[in-house]
Design an enzyme around this catalytic site. Structure first.
Site, mmCIF file in Angstrom:
data_model
loop_
_atom_site.group_PDB
_atom_site.id
_atom_site.type_symbol
_atom_site.label_atom_id
_atom_site.label_comp_id
_atom_site.label_asym_id
_atom_site.label_seq_id
_atom_site.Cartn_x
_atom_site.Cartn_y
_atom_site.Cartn_z
ATOM 1 N N LYS A 102 0.846 -1.199 0.000
ATOM 2 C CA LYS A 102 0.000 0.000 0.000
ATOM 3 C C LYS A 102 0.884 1.253 0.000
ATOM 4 O O LYS A 102 1.491 1.604 0.997
ATOM 5 C CB LYS A 102 -0.914 0.047 1.229
ATOM 6 C CG LYS A 102 -2.054 0.978 0.954
ATOM 7 C CD LYS A 102 -2.544 1.867 2.045
ATOM 8 C CE LYS A 102 -1.766 2.983 2.589
ATOM 9 N NZ LYS A 102 -1.793 4.225 1.804
ATOM 10 N N GLU B 113 9.705 1.517 10.954
ATOM 11 C CA GLU B 113 10.730 2.565 10.768
ATOM 12 C C GLU B 113 9.982 3.889 10.844
ATOM 13 O O GLU B 113 9.182 4.193 9.951
ATOM 14 C CB GLU B 113 11.402 2.428 9.395
ATOM 15 C CG GLU B 113 12.287 1.211 9.240
ATOM 16 C CD GLU B 113 13.683 1.397 9.827
ATOM 17 O OE1 GLU B 113 13.913 2.370 10.575
ATOM 18 O OE2 GLU B 113 14.536 0.546 9.532
ATOM 19 N N GLU C 57 8.671 16.316 15.429
ATOM 20 C CA GLU C 57 9.443 16.197 14.196
ATOM 21 C C GLU C 57 9.110 17.400 13.295
ATOM 22 O O GLU C 57 7.941 17.708 13.074
ATOM 23 C CB GLU C 57 9.080 14.892 13.481
ATOM 24 C CG GLU C 57 9.877 14.694 12.209
ATOM 25 C CD GLU C 57 9.616 13.357 11.540
ATOM 26 O OE1 GLU C 57 8.464 12.884 11.566
ATOM 27 O OE2 GLU C 57 10.575 12.794 10.980
ATOM 28 N N THR D 18 1.398 7.059 13.429
ATOM 29 C CA THR D 18 0.752 5.939 12.714
ATOM 30 C C THR D 18 1.397 4.619 13.135
ATOM 31 O O THR D 18 0.714 3.600 13.260
ATOM 32 C CB THR D 18 0.868 6.129 11.180
ATOM 33 O OG1 THR D 18 0.470 7.446 10.846
ATOM 34 C CG2 THR D 18 0.019 5.133 10.432
ATOM 35 N N GLY D 19 2.711 4.639 13.370
ATOM 36 C CA GLY D 19 3.410 3.420 13.803
ATOM 37 C C GLY D 19 2.824 2.863 15.088
ATOM 38 O O GLY D 19 2.618 1.647 15.223
ATOM 39 N N GLY E 224 6.841 5.252 8.305
ATOM 40 C CA GLY E 224 5.971 6.425 8.338
ATOM 41 C C GLY E 224 6.129 7.131 9.664
ATOM 42 O O GLY E 224 7.141 6.954 10.368
ATOM 43 N N CYS F 141 13.443 11.596 6.701
ATOM 44 C CA CYS F 141 13.419 11.075 8.080
ATOM 45 C C CYS F 141 14.735 11.392 8.771
ATOM 46 O O CYS F 141 14.770 11.889 9.888
ATOM 47 C CB CYS F 141 13.141 9.580 8.074
ATOM 48 S SG CYS F 141 14.245 8.649 7.013
HETATM 49 P P1 NAD Z 1 2.182 8.572 7.712
HETATM 50 O O1 NAD Z 1 2.386 7.851 8.989
HETATM 51 O O2 NAD Z 1 1.165 9.635 7.667
HETATM 52 O O3 NAD Z 1 1.805 7.536 6.545
HETATM 53 C C1 NAD Z 1 2.622 6.460 6.190
HETATM 54 C C2 NAD Z 1 1.784 5.400 5.486
HETATM 55 O O4 NAD Z 1 0.833 4.863 6.409
HETATM 56 C C3 NAD Z 1 0.970 5.925 4.304
HETATM 57 O O5 NAD Z 1 0.929 4.946 3.296
HETATM 58 C C4 NAD Z 1 -0.415 6.124 4.911
HETATM 59 O O6 NAD Z 1 -1.477 6.083 3.971
HETATM 60 C C5 NAD Z 1 -0.481 4.932 5.850
HETATM 61 N N1 NAD Z 1 -1.426 5.088 6.978
HETATM 62 C C6 NAD Z 1 -1.898 6.233 7.521
HETATM 63 N N2 NAD Z 1 -2.725 5.939 8.556
HETATM 64 C C7 NAD Z 1 -2.757 4.600 8.669
HETATM 65 C C8 NAD Z 1 -3.418 3.694 9.546
HETATM 66 N N3 NAD Z 1 -4.211 4.126 10.528
HETATM 67 N N4 NAD Z 1 -3.210 2.360 9.383
HETATM 68 C C9 NAD Z 1 -2.386 1.898 8.412
HETATM 69 N N5 NAD Z 1 -1.756 2.707 7.525
HETATM 70 C C10 NAD Z 1 -1.929 4.044 7.658
HETATM 71 O O7 NAD Z 1 3.610 9.149 7.297
HETATM 72 P P2 NAD Z 1 3.980 10.017 6.028
HETATM 73 O O8 NAD Z 1 3.560 11.426 6.230
HETATM 74 O O9 NAD Z 1 3.558 9.319 4.793
HETATM 75 O O10 NAD Z 1 5.593 9.940 6.062
HETATM 76 C C11 NAD Z 1 6.392 10.818 6.783
HETATM 77 C C12 NAD Z 1 6.888 10.140 8.056
HETATM 78 O O11 NAD Z 1 7.628 8.970 7.735
HETATM 79 C C13 NAD Z 1 7.849 11.019 8.835
HETATM 80 O O12 NAD Z 1 7.560 10.909 10.201
HETATM 81 C C14 NAD Z 1 9.217 10.419 8.516
HETATM 82 O O13 NAD Z 1 10.213 10.674 9.477
HETATM 83 C C15 NAD Z 1 8.864 8.966 8.436
HETATM 84 N N6 NAD Z 1 9.881 8.214 7.689
HETATM 85 C C16 NAD Z 1 10.703 7.373 8.381
HETATM 86 C C17 NAD Z 1 11.724 6.695 7.705
HETATM 87 C C18 NAD Z 1 12.673 5.779 8.434
HETATM 88 O O14 NAD Z 1 13.455 5.097 7.784
HETATM 89 N N7 NAD Z 1 12.657 5.749 9.747
HETATM 90 C C19 NAD Z 1 11.866 6.874 6.323
HETATM 91 C C20 NAD Z 1 10.993 7.738 5.664
HETATM 92 C C21 NAD Z 1 9.994 8.409 6.362
#
Ligand code: NAD
Length: 487
Positions: free
Chosen positions: A171, A244, A377, A226-227, A222, A278
């Site tokens: 997804k 991650e 962040e 959300t994690g 993400g 990130c």
């Molecule tokens: P996000 O958490 O909003 O979304 C990430 C993914 O999760 C998307 O595909 C989204 O549609 C999905 N999602 C959203 N709500 C969900 C739910 N309730 N259940 C399941 N899936 C859901 O994050 P974002 O804005 O897309 O990305 C930015 C974030 O990602 C930042 O915090 C960044 O630091 C982090 N990030 C971390 C790394 C790493 O390696 N640690 C790498 C890249 C980005």
């Protein structure tokens, strides 16, 4: 206008529900993607489940061969892929091109080296008995990824997961659904069998449906928020999870550092990808007696950055990915200013670029620990600089966050560098360097930055179950610890 479909069981299927994809440089709609609901997600998971036994039995060299082809296919399509990435999430073509090339390099690394990390290991015990450790696929992996590296990050999971014999339901982010679809097409064209990879585009609700479905593992990258939610939902089904998450990396400059190099590294690290990475110096700490010259040089270089449409070759910084992200950043800057921070440059929308989601590269000084920019962040083009006067204070400031992704330390004194690297609470430390990425080195976070491992041998083993097999070859028949105990 691009039209999105879902990849389920090898077929591209239209979906009634749709959502719009915007070009962040103009705010215009350039595509309508499919929004997968529970029904479509269930179908995709069933397709992946059906394909699993056959794929698991495939010889690993055959699976690796497909990934060599995927790596090559990505290079062949680099022109269209980099343009699509820039159109969907706004970053300069120069950076999109690096993402495309890095993705190909990493996939080839997994294809060439992954096999070595999946070979069974012998554990000698005694002349009559031996054990082996096997690494077996987990099953169906739900791969949920963000928009900020829409080609690279999905393949960090998809390549090792499939190589190890799992099948995948992927997804992509709702902000980059078309890059997500390209991943499905490339895999198909390189010979991945039907059902082995499925792509369901959609928003958070699609992700929720995937997490609560009949999968065996979630690989998530993400935000920390959300994690945490995914961890809670996964507990119900006891899915294996790899997370991650977000970061707020410290960038620490000691007085003996090469200041020019440190300034150049900090400006690039903070503003590449429009500050939406990130791993990025989200909190910069400078030793007091070099602070003035560091800030002066940093602000000067920031003012020289060219902001504009990522499709223009001269652009250093494109727009932010969405209006929502820009609003969040704006509130963080306003909070800092209200609590006494000083805007050295930027701090608003550029006057000449009102249509897209642009925000000027911004430098804040005079920041204090209670401000949002120090606790949350900061995911946009805002650099936050503060001052320390000794190593203990630098460590306390750097570790004073819930996040633990990366850190960068600038000094010529390797004793200080090594002491800092062992006491910094994070998964990755760069010394006189910033955000380098090597496929053979692990990519990890701790604390609220997650508990997943990407790249390297650890990133491959993330997608396997460990099985222990113990063999008695027939010698040493008397086990003194068996019944009867009385004799
Ligand atoms: P996000 O958490 O909003 O979304 C990430 C993914 O999760 C998307 O595909 C989204 O549609 C999905 N999602 C959203 N709500 C969900 C739910 N309730 N259940 C399941 N899936 C859901 O994050 P974002 O804005 O897309 O990305 C930015 C974030 O990602 C930042 O915090 C960044 O630091 C982090 N990030 C971390 C790394 C790493 O390696 N640690 C790498 C890249 C980005």
């Amino acid at each position: 206008m691009l039209e999105g479909k879902l990849l389920i069981g090898g077929k591209w299927i239209p979906c009634k529900s749709k959502f719009e994809s915007l070009n962040p440089a103009t705010g215009e709609v350039f595509g309508r993607a499919s929004l997968a609901g529970k029904k479509e997600v269930t179908q995709a998971v069933e397709a992946a489940r059906l394909a699993f036994p056959e794929w698991k039995r495939t010889d690993i060299s055959e699976r690796a061969g497909i990934f060599i082809r995927i790596g090559e296919e990505i290079l062949k399509r680099s022109q269209e892929l980099k343009t699509l990435i820039t159109l969907e999430m706004g970053r300069p073509l120069f950076e999109s091109n690096i993402e495309v090339r890095k993705t190909s390099e990493i996939i080839k690394y997994f294809a060439n080296e992954g096999k070595n990390y999946l070979e069974e290991e012998a554990i000698p015990i005694n002349p009559h008995e031996s054990s082996i450790t096997r690494f077996e696929p987990v099953g169906v992996v739900g791969v949920i990824k963000p928009w900020n590296y829409p080609l690279l990050l999905p393949f960090w999971a998809i390549a090792p997961a499939l190589l190890a014999g799992n099948t995948v339901v992927f997804k992509p982010s709702d902000l980059t659904p078309f890059a997500g679809m390209e991943i499905g097409k490339i895999c198909q064209d390189a010979g991945i069998p039907d059902g082995v990879i499925n792509v369901v585009t959609g928003d958070g609700s699609t992700g929720e449906s995937l997490v609560s479905s009949d999968i065996d593992m979630v690989s998530f990258t993400g935000s920390s928020q959300t994690g945490k939610h995914i961890m809670k939902s996964s507990a119900e089904k006891l899915h294996r999870i790899s997370l991650e998450l977000g970061g707020s990396d410290a960038f620490i400059v000691f007085r003996d550092a090469d200041i020019e190099e440190a300034i150049n590294g900090a400006v690039w690290g903070r503003f590449m990808n429009c500050g939406q990475a990130c791993v990025s110096p989200k909190r910069i700490f400078v030793e007091d007696d070099i602070a003035d010259s560091f800030i002066e040089g940093f602000v000067k270089r920031t003012r020289n950055l060219v902001i504009g449409n990522g499709l223009d070759p001269g652009t250093d910084i494109g727009p932010m990915v969405s209006l929502e992200q820009r609003e969040k950043l704006k509130l963080q800057v306003e909070d800092a200013v209200r609590l006494g921070a000083v805007i050295e440059c930027g701090g608003k929308k550029p006057a000449a670029l009102q249509d897209g989601f642009y925000y000027e590269p911004t430098v804040l000084t005079g920041v204090t620990p209670e401000m949002k920019v120090m606790n949350e962040e900061v995911f946009g083009p805002v650099a936050v600089i503060s001052v320390f006067d000794n190593m203990d204070e630098a460590l306390a400031l750097a570790n004073g966050t819930v996040y633990g992704l990366g850190a960068s330390v600038w000094t010529k004194d390797m004793d200080i560098a090594m002491r800092m690297s062992s006491q910094l609470e994070c998964g990755m430390v760069w010394i006189n360097e910033i955000c380098t990425l090597h496929p053979q080195c692990p990519w990890v976070g701790i604390k609220h930055s997650g508990m997943g491992k990407d790249l390297s041998r650890y990133g491959v083993r993330e997608f396997v179950s460990v099985k222990h097999v113990n063999v008695n070859f027939g010698g040493g028949k008397t086990r003194g610890w068996w019944f009867p105990y009385g004799k």
